[in-house]
Design an enzyme around this catalytic site. Structure first.
Site, mmCIF file in Angstrom:
data_model
loop_
_atom_site.group_PDB
_atom_site.id
_atom_site.type_symbol
_atom_site.label_atom_id
_atom_site.label_comp_id
_atom_site.label_asym_id
_atom_site.label_seq_id
_atom_site.Cartn_x
_atom_site.Cartn_y
_atom_site.Cartn_z
ATOM 1 N N CYS A 9 44.771 97.872 -39.777
ATOM 2 C CA CYS A 9 45.859 97.592 -39.428
ATOM 3 C C CYS A 9 45.782 96.135 -39.270
ATOM 4 C CB CYS A 9 45.838 98.005 -37.778
ATOM 5 S SG CYS A 9 47.306 96.863 -36.835
ATOM 6 N N ASP A 50 54.408 83.324 -37.017
ATOM 7 C CA ASP A 50 54.712 84.126 -38.218
ATOM 8 C C ASP A 50 54.660 83.559 -39.374
ATOM 9 O OD1 ASP A 50 56.872 86.973 -38.077
ATOM 10 O OD2 ASP A 50 56.800 85.943 -39.968
ATOM 11 N N HIS A 95 45.622 98.533 -29.717
ATOM 12 C CA HIS A 95 46.497 99.024 -30.962
ATOM 13 C C HIS A 95 47.345 100.035 -30.345
ATOM 14 C CE1 HIS A 95 47.737 100.119 -35.207
ATOM 15 N NE2 HIS A 95 47.797 101.317 -34.580
ATOM 16 N N ASN A 101 61.275 94.886 -32.982
ATOM 17 C CA ASN A 101 61.713 95.827 -33.965
ATOM 18 C C ASN A 101 60.878 97.034 -33.880
ATOM 19 O OD1 ASN A 101 63.549 93.909 -35.203
ATOM 20 N ND2 ASN A 101 61.816 93.200 -36.311
ATOM 21 N N GLY A 109 63.705 97.345 -39.163
ATOM 22 C CA GLY A 109 62.865 96.133 -39.867
ATOM 23 C C GLY A 109 61.321 96.148 -39.486
ATOM 24 N N THR A 152 57.776 96.540 -39.868
ATOM 25 C CA THR A 152 56.829 96.358 -41.023
ATOM 26 C C THR A 152 55.447 96.653 -40.754
ATOM 27 O OG1 THR A 152 56.758 94.302 -41.269
ATOM 28 C CG2 THR A 152 58.528 95.293 -42.652
ATOM 29 N N HIS A 196 51.895 97.756 -35.326
ATOM 30 C CA HIS A 196 50.929 97.449 -34.198
ATOM 31 C C HIS A 196 51.986 96.667 -33.233
ATOM 32 C CE1 HIS A 196 47.149 95.526 -32.388
ATOM 33 N NE2 HIS A 196 48.257 95.022 -31.754
ATOM 34 N N HIS A 235 54.357 94.124 -31.337
ATOM 35 C CA HIS A 235 54.177 92.707 -31.339
ATOM 36 C C HIS A 235 55.761 92.150 -30.927
ATOM 37 C CE1 HIS A 235 55.350 94.333 -35.162
ATOM 38 N NE2 HIS A 235 56.478 93.443 -35.552
ATOM 39 N N HIS A 279 58.424 89.223 -31.475
ATOM 40 C CA HIS A 279 58.841 87.950 -32.074
ATOM 41 C C HIS A 279 59.478 87.290 -31.125
ATOM 42 C CE1 HIS A 279 59.083 89.864 -36.152
ATOM 43 N NE2 HIS A 279 58.994 91.084 -35.695
HETATM 44 P P1 5GP Z 1 58.056 93.421 -38.076
HETATM 45 O O1 5GP Z 1 59.109 93.239 -39.481
HETATM 46 O O2 5GP Z 1 57.422 94.643 -38.110
HETATM 47 O O3 5GP Z 1 58.843 93.474 -36.900
HETATM 48 O O4 5GP Z 1 57.402 92.023 -37.880
HETATM 49 C C1 5GP Z 1 56.314 91.870 -38.700
HETATM 50 C C2 5GP Z 1 55.958 90.310 -39.046
HETATM 51 O O5 5GP Z 1 54.690 89.908 -39.267
HETATM 52 C C3 5GP Z 1 57.075 89.831 -39.877
HETATM 53 O O6 5GP Z 1 58.038 88.810 -39.365
HETATM 54 C C4 5GP Z 1 56.089 89.108 -41.045
HETATM 55 O O7 5GP Z 1 56.673 87.804 -41.509
HETATM 56 C C5 5GP Z 1 54.693 88.828 -40.227
HETATM 57 N N1 5GP Z 1 53.522 88.874 -41.056
HETATM 58 C C6 5GP Z 1 53.144 89.936 -42.043
HETATM 59 N N2 5GP Z 1 52.175 89.671 -42.602
HETATM 60 C C7 5GP Z 1 51.646 88.466 -41.770
HETATM 61 C C8 5GP Z 1 50.477 87.797 -41.757
HETATM 62 O O8 5GP Z 1 49.363 88.010 -42.626
HETATM 63 N N3 5GP Z 1 50.301 86.712 -40.914
HETATM 64 C C9 5GP Z 1 51.336 86.508 -40.288
HETATM 65 N N4 5GP Z 1 50.999 85.290 -39.195
HETATM 66 N N5 5GP Z 1 52.515 87.215 -39.803
HETATM 67 C C10 5GP Z 1 52.439 88.072 -40.830
HETATM 68 ZN ZN ZN Z 2 46.399 97.310 -34.604
#
Ligand code: 5GP
Ligand code: ZN
Length: 117
Positions: A9, A35, A51, A90, A96, A98, A101, A103, A105
């Protein structure tokens, strides 16, 4: 065990300091970092150190930590001096998500359309 760090993760690795990130805040239970692909002048992710795959799973298992994430969202906004901001969780790939874990935004510093896309 539920909540335990997962080897595969990305956000567990960031929380443990094994992968670098621009950390803006940290508490006993949470980490907030910028981000890597910002969608607004302020785009910070607040994660629990434990987690769980999404916010609902976190809230069901550890509601106090889910509340910590929300409190930290406001603290991030205060630090960034954004009066209005959006908290986005998300949930599911169709929305969206990805990284699996939980989180939040925190988005601010520009006009935010409603309804969101
Ligand atoms: P999700 O798409 O799951 O809602 O948000 C995941 C977020 O993690 C995305 O906005 C993406 O830009 C961010 N992200 C992905 N990999 C990394 C990373 O290695 N470091 C940081 N700081 N953000 C990341
Ligand atoms: Zn995790």
């Amino acid at each position: 065990m539920p909540g335990e760090p997962q080897d595969d993760c990305l956000f567990c690795k960031i929380a443990a300091g094994h992968i670098p990130a621009t950390i803006v805040r940290e508490t006993d239970t949470t980490v907030a970092f910028r981000d890597i692909n910002p969608q607004a002048p302020t785009h910070v992710l607040v994660i629990p150190k434990v987690h769980y795959e999404n916010a609902a799973a976190l809230a069901a298992a550890e509601p106090a930590v889910a509340a910590d994430v929300l409190r930290e969202a406001q603290s991030v906004a205060d630090d960034e001096k954004v009066e209005s901001y959006r908290i986005v969780f998300n949930t599911g790939s169709g929305a969206g998500q990805t990284v699996w874990h939980a989180h939040a935004h925190i988005l601010g510093g520009r006009g935010l359309e409603w309804p969101p896309g």
